[in-house]
Design a protein around this motif. Structure first.
Motif, PDB file in Angstrom:
ATOM      1  N   LYS A 100      90.749  50.542  64.759  1.00  0.00           N
ATOM      2  CA  LYS A 100      90.843  49.291  63.950  1.00  0.00           C
ATOM      3  C   LYS A 100      89.403  48.979  63.466  1.00  0.00           C
ATOM      4  O   LYS A 100      89.091  48.625  62.246  1.00  0.00           O
ATOM      5  CB  LYS A 100      91.438  48.319  64.908  1.00  0.00           C
TER       6      LYS A 100
ATOM      7  N   TRP B 274      97.938  55.768  66.892  1.00  0.00           N
ATOM      8  CA  TRP B 274      97.426  55.107  68.305  1.00  0.00           C
ATOM      9  C   TRP B 274      98.321  53.973  68.588  1.00  0.00           C
ATOM     10  O   TRP B 274      98.901  53.770  69.761  1.00  0.00           O
ATOM     11  CB  TRP B 274      95.840  54.719  68.198  1.00  0.00           C
ATOM     12  N   GLU B 275      98.485  53.034  67.896  1.00  0.00           N
ATOM     13  CA  GLU B 275      99.420  52.054  68.150  1.00  0.00           C
ATOM     14  C   GLU B 275     100.795  52.233  68.177  1.00  0.00           C
ATOM     15  O   GLU B 275     101.571  51.519  69.131  1.00  0.00           O
ATOM     16  CB  GLU B 275      99.113  50.905  66.689  1.00  0.00           C
TER      17      GLU B 275
ATOM     18  N   VAL C 176     102.690  49.223  69.991  1.00  0.00           N
ATOM     19  CA  VAL C 176     102.250  47.986  69.370  1.00  0.00           C
ATOM     20  C   VAL C 176     103.203  47.729  68.120  1.00  0.00           C
ATOM     21  O   VAL C 176     103.262  48.616  67.524  1.00  0.00           O
ATOM     22  CB  VAL C 176     100.646  48.158  69.116  1.00  0.00           C
TER      23      VAL C 176
ATOM     24  N   ARG D 291     103.294  45.847  64.879  1.00  0.00           N
ATOM     25  CA  ARG D 291     102.518  45.218  63.999  1.00  0.00           C
ATOM     26  C   ARG D 291     103.225  44.052  63.317  1.00  0.00           C
ATOM     27  O   ARG D 291     104.392  44.214  63.123  1.00  0.00           O
ATOM     28  CB  ARG D 291     102.084  46.251  62.867  1.00  0.00           C
TER      29      ARG D 291
END
Length: 262
Positions: free
Chosen positions: A129, A162-163, A168, A170
């Motif tokens: 990020k 990666w997320e 993760v 978003r």
């Protein structure tokens, strides 16, 4: 005045310089560019410690040359990608690479490779990020730089993978919220959208007030506050508006909504 016996033999011998032979010259040290060339050769041979030493000596002679900091940053990054290196060592090398990249950018703000060195070092410690944010910052300083433009897409793809691996979720991007990753153009566009939305809401409020006043004076109709901008099926009117002006009676009586299309 001190007698000769006061001085020791070692001090007297060290203070006396040996004469040079006739016709010989004192050995000259290497210039910064020569040290940089040797550092580049050592880097190609994957002798990273020697390369770091050469770039360090070049920086000591010419501390205002941004290329030396950029090359040393790349050497720290390449060393961190070696085999049998612990993550703590990688973090230390990445930190050194980031410091050199920042120094490079401070000396030459329009040097695109400096931003790329910084972003590469950040990706070593999986901070994708921040890497995307750095590359966007570089594109603000050097618009349409081919190296930064190409690697921005790759950095975004790595961040998405990666997320996704971490699970993760978003958030849905807002059209008006200004984020840290936004460029100057994106921030200006969002500010423009905010201003347009504010103007629209003000005009809608004025139109609502004028419509209420017209209906009240001309036809004696009071529209509910929440229905003037709502769907037609929810809109309605209350006859005999003057009857409901009294607060106590309005609280006791349940207001009956009549469809405007009846």
């Amino acid at each position: 005045f001190l007698p000769p016996c006061y001085f020791s033999s070692s001090s007297s011998s060290s203070s006396v310089s040996t004469p040079r032979e006739p016709g010989t010259r004192r050995k000259r040290g290497l210039a910064p560019e020569e040290l940089k060339a040797k550092g580049n050769e050592a880097f190609k041979d994957q002798k990273y410690d020697q390369a770091i030493d050469f770039f360090k000596r070049a920086i000591a002679l010419d501390p205002h040359n941004h290329i030396y900091y950029s090359n040393r940053s790349a050497t720290y990054t390449a060393k961190a990608l070696g085999d049998n290196i612990t993550f703590s060592t990688v973090k230390g090398l990445a930190k050194q690479g980031i410091l050199d990249a920042k120094k490079c950018i401070s000396l030459e703000r329009t040097f695109g490779k400096g931003y790329m060195r910084w972003a590469t070092a950040l990706m070593l410690i999986f901070d994708f990020k921040a890497a995307v944010r750095v590359i966007k910052k570089g594109l603000e300083a050097v618009p349409k730089d081919p190296l930064l433009t190409k690697n921005l897409k790759k950095a975004k793809e790595k961040l998405a993978r990666w997320e996704k691996g971490l699970g993760v979720k978003r958030r849905r991007p807002s059209g008006f919220r200004i984020g840290e990753e936004d460029t100057a153009a994106e921030k200006a566009r969002k500010e423009e959208l905010k201003e347009l939305r504010r103007q629209f809401l003000e005009e809608s409020k004025l139109n609502e007030i004028s419509e209420r006043n017209r209906l009240l004076k001309a036809e004696g109709i009071i529209l509910p506050k929440s229905n003037i901008m709502g769907a037609p099926s929810q809109s309605g009117f209350q006859p005999f508006g003057d009857y409901f002006t009294h607060k106590n009676k309005r609280r006791k009586r349940r207001r009956k909504r009549i469809s405007a299309y009846d």
